[in-house]
Write a protein that holds these residues in place. Structure first.
Motif, PDB file in Angstrom:
ATOM      1  N   LEU A  43     -42.629  78.039 113.909  1.00 20.43           N
ATOM      2  CA  LEU A  43     -41.707  78.864 114.684  1.00 20.43           C
ATOM      3  C   LEU A  43     -42.463  80.073 115.224  1.00 20.43           C
ATOM      4  N   SER A  44     -42.179  80.430 116.441  1.00 20.35           N
ATOM      5  CA  SER A  44     -42.716  81.664 117.014  1.00 20.35           C
ATOM      6  C   SER A  44     -41.660  82.264 117.918  1.00 20.35           C
ATOM      7  N   ALA A  45     -41.875  83.535 118.260  1.00 21.34           N
ATOM      8  CA  ALA A  45     -40.878  84.234 119.069  1.00 21.34           C
ATOM      9  C   ALA A  45     -41.552  85.223 119.996  1.00 21.34           C
ATOM     10  N   ILE A  46     -40.988  85.354 121.181  1.00 22.97           N
ATOM     11  CA  ILE A  46     -41.397  86.352 122.165  1.00 22.97           C
ATOM     12  C   ILE A  46     -40.276  87.379 122.224  1.00 22.97           C
ATOM     13  N   ILE A  47     -40.589  88.617 121.864  1.00 21.19           N
ATOM     14  CA  ILE A  47     -39.616  89.703 121.880  1.00 21.19           C
ATOM     15  C   ILE A  47     -39.948  90.579 123.081  1.00 21.19           C
ATOM     16  N   MET A  48     -38.993  90.773 123.984  1.00 19.67           N
ATOM     17  CA  MET A  48     -39.295  91.496 125.228  1.00 19.67           C
ATOM     18  C   MET A  48     -38.296  92.610 125.483  1.00 19.67           C
ATOM     19  N   ASN A  49     -38.755  93.627 126.203  1.00 23.73           N
ATOM     20  CA  ASN A  49     -37.861  94.726 126.569  1.00 23.73           C
ATOM     21  C   ASN A  49     -37.156  94.431 127.897  1.00 23.73           C
ATOM     22  N   ASP A  50     -36.274  95.313 128.297  1.00 26.45           N
ATOM     23  CA  ASP A  50     -35.520  95.101 129.539  1.00 26.45           C
ATOM     24  C   ASP A  50     -36.421  95.136 130.770  1.00 26.45           C
ATOM     25  N   TYR A  51     -37.486  95.921 130.717  1.00 25.31           N
ATOM     26  CA  TYR A  51     -38.423  95.991 131.838  1.00 25.31           C
ATOM     27  C   TYR A  51     -39.033  94.621 132.121  1.00 25.31           C
ATOM     28  N   MET A  52     -39.248  93.848 131.069  1.00 24.10           N
ATOM     29  CA  MET A  52     -39.737  92.476 131.216  1.00 24.10           C
ATOM     30  C   MET A  52     -38.586  91.516 131.552  1.00 24.10           C
ATOM     31  N   PHE A  53     -37.462  91.687 130.864  1.00 25.39           N
ATOM     32  CA  PHE A  53     -36.376  90.706 130.951  1.00 25.39           C
ATOM     33  C   PHE A  53     -35.601  90.742 132.268  1.00 25.39           C
ATOM     34  N   GLU A  54     -35.233  91.923 132.746  1.00 25.49           N
ATOM     35  CA  GLU A  54     -34.296  92.020 133.857  1.00 25.49           C
ATOM     36  C   GLU A  54     -34.779  91.302 135.124  1.00 25.49           C
ATOM     37  N   PRO A  55     -36.039  91.463 135.554  1.00 26.49           N
ATOM     38  CA  PRO A  55     -36.476  90.703 136.734  1.00 26.49           C
ATOM     39  C   PRO A  55     -36.466  89.188 136.500  1.00 26.49           C
ATOM     40  N   ILE A  56     -36.760  88.767 135.262  1.00 23.89           N
ATOM     41  CA  ILE A  56     -36.730  87.332 134.940  1.00 23.89           C
ATOM     42  C   ILE A  56     -35.308  86.801 135.062  1.00 23.89           C
ATOM     43  N   ALA A  57     -34.349  87.566 134.545  1.00 22.08           N
ATOM     44  CA  ALA A  57     -32.946  87.157 134.654  1.00 22.08           C
ATOM     45  C   ALA A  57     -32.513  87.063 136.114  1.00 22.08           C
ATOM     46  N   ASP A  58     -32.920  88.033 136.914  1.00 20.67           N
ATOM     47  CA  ASP A  58     -32.582  88.005 138.340  1.00 20.67           C
ATOM     48  C   ASP A  58     -33.178  86.777 139.028  1.00 20.67           C
ATOM     49  N   GLU A  59     -34.424  86.471 138.696  1.00 20.03           N
ATOM     50  CA  GLU A  59     -35.073  85.323 139.335  1.00 20.03           C
ATOM     51  C   GLU A  59     -34.414  84.007 138.918  1.00 20.03           C
ATOM     52  N   SER A  60     -34.002  83.910 137.644  1.00 24.12           N
ATOM     53  CA  SER A  60     -33.324  82.685 137.207  1.00 24.12           C
ATOM     54  C   SER A  60     -31.999  82.505 137.937  1.00 24.12           C
ATOM     55  N   ASN A  61     -31.353  83.606 138.255  1.00 25.20           N
ATOM     56  CA  ASN A  61     -30.109  83.552 139.029  1.00 25.20           C
ATOM     57  C   ASN A  61     -30.380  83.151 140.477  1.00 25.20           C
ATOM     58  N   LYS A  62     -31.489  83.659 141.000  1.00 25.06           N
ATOM     59  CA  LYS A  62     -31.853  83.358 142.384  1.00 25.06           C
ATOM     60  C   LYS A  62     -32.211  81.888 142.581  1.00 25.06           C
ATOM     61  N   VAL A  63     -33.036  81.336 141.671  1.00 27.19           N
ATOM     62  CA  VAL A  63     -33.510  79.958 141.840  1.00 27.19           C
ATOM     63  C   VAL A  63     -32.609  78.943 141.142  1.00 27.19           C
TER      64      VAL A  63
END
Length: 459
Positions: A294-314
């Protein structure tokens, strides 16, 4: 080897990691049959103090019943489910919440993978995804460090700063660059102080960024303490100086806590030990004490928010692993973290780690010991044939391999990285077991002195 023995069958059917395949065919494997606390036993019944916690990872040792019971309970309830397409499960939700809340800096989301290598590969993909989302498609270059270790999948191996991980694999990939390691003993110049050395490393990073173009650099990957590179402990001001350079150019900082995380350095995270404020933290190994992958990537909002926007876009984030967020692995991790907290193992690392470091440093006067380095319950002994020149044999690793073999004969497992003996015992070790380890190393050094007379120094 008997034709039907386990050794012969292993040679016949299995290709081993980090092994010379032809040598393995001749010599066969050491088969570990069972574990008990910090010890493991081979098929002949010989006991070994595993001073590497397996692979830097079995923090609770090799026989923790509560982890076994946690896996068994979850197997009975829900033995598997995935996290694709908005599916989830209770243990993965609880673990994600736990990791976000216990992180050393404010974090937002967790993405689960199965190994440190997969996690670092995933971070590389997410960085590219994020750069595209932010309207910076040119910002795809990533910097890691020589002697840094980030895994062996194609992207992670490119980040890793070792020639052996690149040679014959056609690596590293384009857009991944390496800057110097923070190893003062090996890399400092004559008369250079630790402070000056740290400044020089930060200036070299700045020069690399300027040469490549700051607007093309997306991220910097670094371990708080380099583990598999030979336990490289950074000078006191190194991380402060590196972070100032990264912040100046708005470059993401990824802290690879695969080895350091969950107590190894005497704090819950290595980032706490060195005042590192990353955008992304990668954890694995001691997350479950390696009782489950098991492994995990823990990210802050600065990393997450653009990724969330892009997933919504594509339309979706088209990435994931069948075992990501596995309910059994998450259940084991939750119990593992509970045990670390319940049993005060971080404090134990502080006490026992200080004792281990103190005893190890008594070896520095030995003629074959160039440096002893470490923090908490992680350390390394740099072996040399010439202390003044800081060199061992002509072929790197010759002396370290002999030392590792001699310790193995004494019932102690370490891992040599070239001529550095890496030490990383389970978090549960006690004072008597540290004495057993140091006494074994002391005896090995006596034997080694007589053994290495035939090793040639480089000219």
């Amino acid at each position: 080897m008997l034709p039907s023995s386990q050794q012969a069958r292993d040679v016949a059917y299995q290709l081993h990691a980090y092994t010379n395949a032809r040598s393995h065919q001749r010599a066969g494997p050491l088969i570990i049959e069972r574990g008990e606390g910090p010890y493991v036993f081979d098929t002949a019944g010989k006991r070994y103090l595993d001073a590497m916690a397996g692979l830097w990872s079995a923090g609770l040792g090799f026989s923790e019943k509560r982890l076994i019971e946690a896996a068994h309970r979850q197997m009975q309830i829900l033995p598997f489910y995935h996290t694709f397409a908005s599916r989830s499960n209770g243990p993965s939700i609880a673990l994600a919440e736990k990791l976000v809340k216990m992180s050393p800096v404010p974090m937002s989301k967790v993405f689960f993978t199965n190994s440190g290598s997969e996690a670092n590969d995933t971070v590389l993909k997410l960085i590219a995804y994020r750069s595209n989302a932010a309207g910076q498609p040119q910002r795809k270059k990533v910097i890691s460090r020589l002697r840094g270790y980030h895994g062996v999948t194609i992207g992670a191996a490119s980040l890793t700063g070792f020639p052996d991980n690149h040679r014959s694999f056609d690596l590293p990939l384009p857009n991944i660059m390496h800057t110097g390691s923070p190893h003062f003993y090996k890399d400092s110049r004559a008369g250079e102080s630790e402070e000056t050395f740290a400044t020089r490393r930060a200036e070299e990073l700045e020069s690399l960024i300027q040469r490549e173009g700051a607007d093309t650099i997306a991220a910097f990957f670094g371990e708080p303490v380099m583990g598999a590179g030979g336990v490289i402990v950074p000078p006191p001001t190194y991380w402060d100086k590196i972070q100032r350079v990264l912040k100046k150019h708005s470059i993401l900082l990824v802290a690879d806590e695969v080895i350091c995380g969950f107590g190894r350095t005497g704090k819950m995270f290595g980032c706490e030990t060195y005042n590192i404020a990353p955008d992304v933290i990668v954890v694995s190994k001691q997350l479950t004490s390696s009782y489950f992958p098991l492994s995990a990537i823990i990210m802050n909002d600065y990393m997450f928010e653009p990724i969330a926007d892009e997933s919504n876009k594509v339309g979706l984030l088209a990435h994931g692993f069948t075992g990501g967020g596995h309910p059994v692995g998450a259940a084991v991790a939750l119990e593992n973290l509970k045990l670390i907290e319940e049993r005060g193992l971080i404090a134990n690392v502080g006490r026992i780690g200080a004792y281990m470091q103190e005893r190890l440093r008594t070896l520095v006067d030995h003629p074959l010991v160039g440096e002893v380095r470490g923090v908490g319950l992680i350390a390394a002994i740099e072996l040399v044939l010439d202390k003044k020149r800081k060199v061992a044999a002509t072929t790197p690793g010759d002396v370290g391999s002999i030392a590792s073999r001699l310790l193995h004969e004494r019932g102690i497992i370490v891992r040599n990285v070239d001529d550095a003996l890496s030490i990383c015992p389970p978090l549960i070790v006690n004072k008597d077991q540290i004495d057993e380890l140091i006494d074994g190393i002391t005896g090995m050094l006596h034997d080694l002195k007589a053994t290495v007379v035939n090793c040639r120094e480089p000219h």
